[in-house]
Design a protein around this motif. Structure first.
Motif, PDB file in Angstrom:
ATOM      1  N   PHE A  15       3.093  -5.974   6.186  1.00 51.95           N
ATOM      2  CA  PHE A  15       3.252  -6.211   4.757  1.00 51.95           C
ATOM      3  C   PHE A  15       4.150  -7.417   4.507  1.00 51.95           C
ATOM      4  O   PHE A  15       3.922  -8.204   3.589  1.00 51.95           O
ATOM      5  CB  PHE A  15       3.821  -4.967   4.072  1.00 51.95           C
ATOM      6  CG  PHE A  15       3.968  -5.141   2.589  1.00 51.95           C
ATOM      7  CD1 PHE A  15       2.850  -5.376   1.792  1.00 51.95           C
ATOM      8  CD2 PHE A  15       5.211  -5.094   1.983  1.00 51.95           C
ATOM      9  CE1 PHE A  15       2.978  -5.569   0.421  1.00 51.95           C
ATOM     10  CE2 PHE A  15       5.343  -5.284   0.615  1.00 51.95           C
ATOM     11  CZ  PHE A  15       4.227  -5.522  -0.163  1.00 51.95           C
ATOM     12  N   TYR A  16       5.145  -7.560   5.328  1.00 56.31           N
ATOM     13  CA  TYR A  16       6.051  -8.695   5.185  1.00 56.31           C
ATOM     14  C   TYR A  16       5.267 -10.004   5.269  1.00 56.31           C
ATOM     15  O   TYR A  16       5.434 -10.908   4.461  1.00 56.31           O
ATOM     16  CB  TYR A  16       7.106  -8.638   6.287  1.00 56.31           C
ATOM     17  CG  TYR A  16       8.235  -9.641   6.154  1.00 56.31           C
ATOM     18  CD1 TYR A  16       9.350  -9.353   5.384  1.00 56.31           C
ATOM     19  CD2 TYR A  16       8.181 -10.863   6.810  1.00 56.31           C
ATOM     20  CE1 TYR A  16      10.392 -10.253   5.269  1.00 56.31           C
ATOM     21  CE2 TYR A  16       9.227 -11.773   6.696  1.00 56.31           C
ATOM     22  CZ  TYR A  16      10.333 -11.464   5.930  1.00 56.31           C
ATOM     23  OH  TYR A  16      11.353 -12.363   5.813  1.00 56.31           O
ATOM     24  N   LEU A  17       4.377 -10.099   6.244  1.00 57.51           N
ATOM     25  CA  LEU A  17       3.611 -11.333   6.430  1.00 57.51           C
ATOM     26  C   LEU A  17       2.580 -11.520   5.319  1.00 57.51           C
ATOM     27  O   LEU A  17       2.356 -12.637   4.854  1.00 57.51           O
ATOM     28  CB  LEU A  17       2.937 -11.341   7.801  1.00 57.51           C
ATOM     29  CG  LEU A  17       3.909 -11.361   8.986  1.00 57.51           C
ATOM     30  CD1 LEU A  17       3.149 -11.402  10.296  1.00 57.51           C
ATOM     31  CD2 LEU A  17       4.865 -12.539   8.900  1.00 57.51           C
ATOM     32  N   LEU A  18       1.945 -10.424   4.884  1.00 61.36           N
ATOM     33  CA  LEU A  18       1.008 -10.525   3.759  1.00 61.36           C
ATOM     34  C   LEU A  18       1.745 -11.024   2.524  1.00 61.36           C
ATOM     35  O   LEU A  18       1.253 -11.853   1.770  1.00 61.36           O
ATOM     36  CB  LEU A  18       0.374  -9.163   3.449  1.00 61.36           C
ATOM     37  CG  LEU A  18      -0.524  -8.545   4.511  1.00 61.36           C
ATOM     38  CD1 LEU A  18      -1.008  -7.181   4.062  1.00 61.36           C
ATOM     39  CD2 LEU A  18      -1.712  -9.448   4.794  1.00 61.36           C
ATOM     40  N   GLN A  19       2.952 -10.506   2.335  1.00 58.55           N
ATOM     41  CA  GLN A  19       3.738 -10.900   1.167  1.00 58.55           C
ATOM     42  C   GLN A  19       4.087 -12.390   1.223  1.00 58.55           C
ATOM     43  O   GLN A  19       4.402 -13.001   0.219  1.00 58.55           O
ATOM     44  CB  GLN A  19       5.018 -10.055   1.075  1.00 58.55           C
ATOM     45  CG  GLN A  19       5.509  -9.818  -0.356  1.00 58.55           C
ATOM     46  CD  GLN A  19       5.761 -11.069  -1.164  1.00 58.55           C
ATOM     47  OE1 GLN A  19       6.548 -11.917  -0.764  1.00 58.55           O
ATOM     48  NE2 GLN A  19       5.090 -11.193  -2.308  1.00 58.55           N
ATOM     49  N   ILE A  53       1.754 -11.169  14.768  1.00 55.19           N
ATOM     50  CA  ILE A  53       2.601 -10.112  15.322  1.00 55.19           C
ATOM     51  C   ILE A  53       2.267  -9.894  16.806  1.00 55.19           C
ATOM     52  O   ILE A  53       3.150  -9.810  17.656  1.00 55.19           O
ATOM     53  CB  ILE A  53       2.410  -8.795  14.541  1.00 55.19           C
ATOM     54  CG1 ILE A  53       2.924  -8.967  13.110  1.00 55.19           C
ATOM     55  CG2 ILE A  53       3.141  -7.649  15.232  1.00 55.19           C
ATOM     56  CD1 ILE A  53       2.545  -7.843  12.175  1.00 55.19           C
ATOM     57  N   GLU A  84       3.590  -1.266   9.795  1.00 56.42           N
ATOM     58  CA  GLU A  84       3.073  -1.549   8.462  1.00 56.42           C
ATOM     59  C   GLU A  84       4.074  -2.464   7.758  1.00 56.42           C
ATOM     60  O   GLU A  84       3.689  -3.321   6.961  1.00 56.42           O
ATOM     61  CB  GLU A  84       2.924  -0.249   7.661  1.00 56.42           C
ATOM     62  CG  GLU A  84       1.933   0.750   8.238  1.00 56.42           C
ATOM     63  CD  GLU A  84       0.480   0.355   7.983  1.00 56.42           C
ATOM     64  OE1 GLU A  84       0.258  -0.591   7.217  1.00 56.42           O
ATOM     65  OE2 GLU A  84      -0.418   0.993   8.567  1.00 56.42           O
ATOM     66  N   ASP A  85       5.349  -2.278   8.071  1.00 56.40           N
ATOM     67  CA  ASP A  85       6.379  -3.096   7.443  1.00 56.40           C
ATOM     68  C   ASP A  85       6.244  -4.563   7.821  1.00 56.40           C
ATOM     69  O   ASP A  85       6.355  -5.448   6.993  1.00 56.40           O
ATOM     70  CB  ASP A  85       7.775  -2.619   7.872  1.00 56.40           C
ATOM     71  CG  ASP A  85       8.172  -1.338   7.163  1.00 56.40           C
ATOM     72  OD1 ASP A  85       7.436  -0.940   6.232  1.00 56.40           O
ATOM     73  OD2 ASP A  85       9.191  -0.757   7.543  1.00 56.40           O
ATOM     74  N   GLN A  86       5.998  -4.781   9.122  1.00 53.50           N
ATOM     75  CA  GLN A  86       5.840  -6.168   9.585  1.00 53.50           C
ATOM     76  C   GLN A  86       4.605  -6.795   8.962  1.00 53.50           C
ATOM     77  O   GLN A  86       4.618  -7.938   8.520  1.00 53.50           O
ATOM     78  CB  GLN A  86       5.704  -6.199  11.106  1.00 53.50           C
ATOM     79  CG  GLN A  86       6.951  -5.751  11.830  1.00 53.50           C
ATOM     80  CD  GLN A  86       6.725  -5.704  13.325  1.00 53.50           C
ATOM     81  OE1 GLN A  86       5.629  -5.434  13.792  1.00 53.50           O
ATOM     82  NE2 GLN A  86       7.773  -5.964  14.081  1.00 53.50           N
ATOM     83  N   ALA A  92      -5.325  -1.856   0.934  1.00 52.78           N
ATOM     84  CA  ALA A  92      -4.317  -1.460   1.901  1.00 52.78           C
ATOM     85  C   ALA A  92      -4.730  -2.070   3.228  1.00 52.78           C
ATOM     86  O   ALA A  92      -5.885  -2.000   3.604  1.00 52.78           O
ATOM     87  CB  ALA A  92      -4.292   0.055   2.025  1.00 52.78           C
ATOM     88  N   PRO A  93      -3.813  -2.698   3.968  1.00 53.89           N
ATOM     89  CA  PRO A  93      -4.204  -3.286   5.243  1.00 53.89           C
ATOM     90  C   PRO A  93      -4.765  -2.182   6.128  1.00 53.89           C
ATOM     91  O   PRO A  93      -4.049  -1.276   6.512  1.00 53.89           O
ATOM     92  CB  PRO A  93      -2.896  -3.828   5.805  1.00 53.89           C
ATOM     93  CG  PRO A  93      -1.956  -3.879   4.654  1.00 53.89           C
ATOM     94  CD  PRO A  93      -2.418  -2.847   3.659  1.00 53.89           C
ATOM     95  N   GLN A  99      -4.740 -10.968   6.435  1.00 55.37           N
ATOM     96  CA  GLN A  99      -4.485  -9.818   7.307  1.00 55.37           C
ATOM     97  C   GLN A  99      -4.711 -10.173   8.767  1.00 55.37           C
ATOM     98  O   GLN A  99      -3.945  -9.787   9.647  1.00 55.37           O
ATOM     99  CB  GLN A  99      -5.397  -8.658   6.915  1.00 55.37           C
ATOM    100  CG  GLN A  99      -5.196  -8.298   5.467  1.00 55.37           C
ATOM    101  CD  GLN A  99      -5.641  -6.885   5.142  1.00 55.37           C
ATOM    102  OE1 GLN A  99      -5.875  -6.084   6.031  1.00 55.37           O
ATOM    103  NE2 GLN A  99      -5.726  -6.585   3.874  1.00 55.37           N
ATOM    104  N   PRO A 110       0.841  -1.188   0.000  1.00 55.02           N
ATOM    105  CA  PRO A 110       0.000   0.000   0.000  1.00 55.02           C
ATOM    106  C   PRO A 110       0.883   1.248   0.000  1.00 55.02           C
ATOM    107  O   PRO A 110       2.083   1.141   0.152  1.00 55.02           O
ATOM    108  CB  PRO A 110      -0.800  -0.108   1.291  1.00 55.02           C
ATOM    109  CG  PRO A 110      -0.080  -1.099   2.134  1.00 55.02           C
ATOM    110  CD  PRO A 110       0.722  -1.965   1.236  1.00 55.02           C
ATOM    111  N   VAL A 148      12.233  -7.176   7.643  1.00 55.37           N
ATOM    112  CA  VAL A 148      11.936  -6.676   8.987  1.00 55.37           C
ATOM    113  C   VAL A 148      12.066  -7.780  10.027  1.00 55.37           C
ATOM    114  O   VAL A 148      11.900  -8.955   9.738  1.00 55.37           O
ATOM    115  CB  VAL A 148      10.499  -6.112   9.110  1.00 55.37           C
ATOM    116  CG1 VAL A 148      10.383  -4.805   8.383  1.00 55.37           C
ATOM    117  CG2 VAL A 148       9.482  -7.114   8.640  1.00 55.37           C
TER     118      VAL A 148
END
Ligand SMILES: Nc1ncnc2c1ncn2[C@@H]1O[C@H](COP(=O)(O)OP(=O)(O)OP(=O)(O)O)[C@@H](O)[C@H]1O
Ligand SMILES: [Mg+2]
Lengths: 260, 483
Positions: free
Chosen positions: B434-438, B450, B430-432, B6-7, B443, A60, A97
């Protein structure tokens, strides 16, 4: 699902224009990647290489202004990040991360099963999973103690990169985008990581390598090398282009692009 | 065009309360209001001995002299104590069930909805459950096996009837009647709760568990728990709490007293999921609880583990008074506050004996517009040579509108004491996410992973069979309709 054959279109980016925080970064980018190919993307700092990688993974905060991205006959931009991942898009992060307390194995098993569910395959149980991961860890020359640790928690820079590739070899993506996976690796680690990447070099997969160093391309020999500058691909060639870049830098290309 | 899905953290934290149902059972309820006559009625209905009535009346008179504490980082409308009904019992139950077979099937169905399948849980997990429905205990399992070990585990009112000497000796010995406003109120009007006595040298053969649930509208729940671990004994006790959804606020003012004699070990775990109110802060439980344990004997140990996801307002500081030489106090806490919830929780470790040690691990999670406060006191008296404390307080913020506050108070009166404190505050990245979504996780799974990772060191302290439950509860409290 039909089998992917060598030469099938995996990724087709047409005239992609995208903004970050109101600033225009990608300015009409085209790229076509077919099954069985390895593409290297090089280019100056701040050119938009990571931006492209993140957009393909569905991060996003990036505003797509125009253009299309087709992945295996689907509109990639219409898919949520997790849907892209489950369909075989993998991003090896430039800066992975840390997620404290979340066990490496736990995440990787959940990730693999998410992918298998999507493909209509049975989920693997803990026992089968351990067999898979042990084999891949051997390939990546990683110590089993990594399994018990939190995701990237306290990993060194090189260990984080190695962990990304481990995840990739377990998930066996159709399209792997590796963003500067070689940065920060010592020579031995570079070889190991290259072995991991080459193990996925198959007729039904494609790989995009973002790198600054031609050295990586000695180990993973690309079919194509592209230069991303000023928000678009300004030059494409075979691996000799990388050698030429090493000699001449980017200036001669960047000036050309700004004149266009 | 923009990148889809977007999460949305706002959405993720907007979850519905699953335990919101009301059981339709005729109740025997006193009209609202509180005075000495009401207390006399309660005491008479429960056929209590005179000493207890006198004790209650003394508490009531103390309560009248006290005022509500105002130092907590919470805000609420004034509570009208005269509009609360102080006694509510399921009517068909006035005689009390002799066994599970005698329990109203509707009640059992309620427990099933709560995820407390008495039969299953009792048999499979080897857990003895003392279920408190409103104010009267309705079912106690595994009594026989415990009886054989000499363990007493029963509703508080049974203990008053069957073991009055123990009650008279220990009741109020840890939390005196006038300790604070809510404790005084509880002492005056408490109706039931649990009583545990573990005899000398006995290791309790199973986990003891109590489920509390506030059902009738406009009733306060004032349970009273007393656990005594005699010399060299061990006990692990778990309480779980849930209440139905109602628009008005309900008061829950419990008192828990623990006594550990020489080399005794008490592990007290709480999984609290009282109704927190809706997204707009309407309704929900006011959870004003006094929990305290005394390590009276040498080398005794009291350990509090709590997972707090519910209540509109939580005001709760499970504490340890470390009197015996070499005694150990521990506090492991996960407190979640979402929407408009307010949590002010923490612990007090009072070091009196020499070489006493305490450990505090607090994990606060704030989401929505919630405020989450950790308040801790570590006090080392002059007598506590060689005392040691380690405190770790971590806060996790989800979204931009919530708050986390940390108030660690330290008073050290002995120079040989060592007190360490570490604190962190982080935003769920948001980074963490997104990392897991990727990596293909949904979600909800990503957020849960986390958050669970953040809470891991506390969950590790929970008895095995409840750790899973705590994780599920946390997931429930934070997940939402991801569309
Ligand atoms: N979230 C953001 N907010 C503002 N600017 C951003 C953001 N993300 C990227 N940028 C900007 O976009 C441009 C492209 O960044 P990007 O990370 O894609 O470059 P890159 O080609 O990967 O560079 P490098 O080789 O240094 O990794 C840079 O100028 C960067 O500062
Ligand atoms: Mg980059």
């Amino acid at each position: 699902m039909t089998q992917i054959q060598r030469g099938d279109l995996v990724l087709d980016i047409k005239n992609l224009v995208a903004n970050v925080a109101g600033r225009n970064i990608l300015k009409g980018l085209d790229l076509t990647v077919r099954a069985g190919e390895v593409h290297a993307i090089m280019g100056p700092n701040g050119a938009g290489k990571s931006t492209l990688a993140q957009i393909l993974a569905g991060r996003p905060d990036y505003e797509i202004k125009s253009g299309t991205v087709t992945y295996l006959d689907e509109d990639l931009l219409a898919l949520a990040p997790e849907e892209r991942a489950r369909r075989g898009v993998f991003l090896g992060f430039q800066y992975p991360v840390e997620i404290p307390g979340v066990n490496n194995v736990y995440l990787l098993k959940a990730a693999l099963n998410a992918r298998r569910r999507q493909a209509g395959l049975q989920e693997v149980d803990a026992f089968e999973f351990m067999a898979i991961i042990r084999e891949k860890m051997k390939l990546m020359k990683m110590d089993e103690s990594f399994l018990k640790r939190g995701v990237n928690e306290g990993f060194s820079g090189g260990e984080k990169k190695r962990n990304e590739i481990l995840q990739m070899t377990v998930l066996e993506p159709t399209l792997a985008i590796l963003d500067e996976t070689d940065s920060g690796l010592d020579i031995d680690a570079l070889k190991v990581v290259s072995t991991g990447v080459n193990s996925l070099r198959q007729d039904d997969r494609a790989i995009i390598l973002v790198t600054h160093y031609q050295r990586l391309l000695d180990y993973i020999v690309p079919d194509y090398v592209h230069v991303l500058a000023g928000g678009r691909i300004v030059r494409s060639g075979d691996r000799t282009l990388a050698l030429e870049l090493e000699e001449r830098g980017y200036d001669w290309l960047v000036e050309g692009s700004s004149a266009a | 065009m923009s990148t889809p899905t977007a999460p949305d953290l706002e959405q993720l934290v907007a979850q519905k309360y699953r335990h919101g149902f009301v059981t339709d059972i005729e109740s025997d309820t006193l009209p609202p209001g509180l005075n000495e006559d009401v207390i006399r009625v309660i005491s008479r209905k429960k056929a209590e001995p005179q000493f207890l009535l006198d004790w209650r009346l003394k508490a009531f008179r103390l309560w009248q002299t006290l005022t509500e504490p105002t130092w907590a980082h919470v805000a609420h409308h004034p509570i009208d104590y005269q509009s609360i009904s102080y006694f509510s019992a399921p009517k068909s139950k006035t005689d009390g069930p002799k066994s599970l077979a005698d329990v109203d099937p509707k009640l059992l169905a309620t427990y099933d909805k709560l995820g407390v399948p008495l039969h299953e849980r009792a048999r499979l997990a080897g857990v003895a459950v003392d279920a408190v429905f409103d104010s009267v205990s309705v079912a106690t399992t595994f009594k026989d096996r415990l009886h054989a070990a000499g363990v007493i585990f029963c509703p508080f009112s049974d203990a008053v009837r069957d073991h009055p000497a123990l009650i008279e000796q220990y009741l109020g010995s840890v939390v005196p009647q006038g300790d604070n406003f809510y404790a005084a109120l509880n002492s005056a009007v408490f109706t039931d709760g649990s009583f545990v006595y573990i005899p000398k040298g006995v290791r309790c053969p199973m986990e003891l568990s109590t489920y509390f649930r506030i059902n009738a509208a406009n009733t306060g729940q004032f349970e009273r728990t007393l656990i005594i671990a005699d010399e060299g004994s061990h006990v692990s006790y778990l309480e779980g709490c849930t209440a139905p959804m109602r628009d008005e606020n309900q008061l829950h003012a419990a008192v828990v007293e623990l006594v550990a004699l020489e080399s005794a070990n008490i592990k007290y775990s709480t999984v609290q999921n009282w109704y927190p109110g809706d997204e707009n802060g309407i309704g929900g439980i006011y959870n004003f609880v006094t929990k305290r344990g005394e390590c009276r004997g040498r080398n005794s140990r009291i350990s509090w583990t709590q997972v707090e996801t519910g209540s509109a307002i939580t005001w709760k500081y499970p504490s340890c008074v470390l009197i015996g030489e070499g005694s150990v106090g521990e506090f492991y806490s996960v407190a979640v506050a979402n929407h408009l919830q307010q949590a002010d929780t923490g612990t007090k470790m009072i070091h009196i004996g020499a070489n006493t040690t305490s450990t505090i691990v607090s994990k606060g999670i704030s989401a929505g517009r919630a405020q989450n406060t950790y308040r801790g006191l570590v006090k080392v008296l002059p007598s506590a040579s060689g005392a040691r404390n380690y405190t770790q307080c971590d806060s996790l913020l989800m979204g931009p509108d919530c708050g986390a506050h940390t108030f660690p108070y330290v008073e050290v009166k002995n120079p040989s004491a060592v007190v360490e404190h570490e604190a962190t505050t982080s935003r769920i990245g948001e980074d963490q996410l997104f990392y897991l979504l990727q990596r293909g996780l949904s979600q909800e799974d990503a957020v849960n992973m986390i958050v669970n990772g953040f809470c891991k060191s506390v969950f590790n302290e929970l008895p095995m069979e409840f750790a899973v439950e705590a994780q599920n509860l946390l997931a429930l409290s934070l997940e939402g309709s991801v569309g």
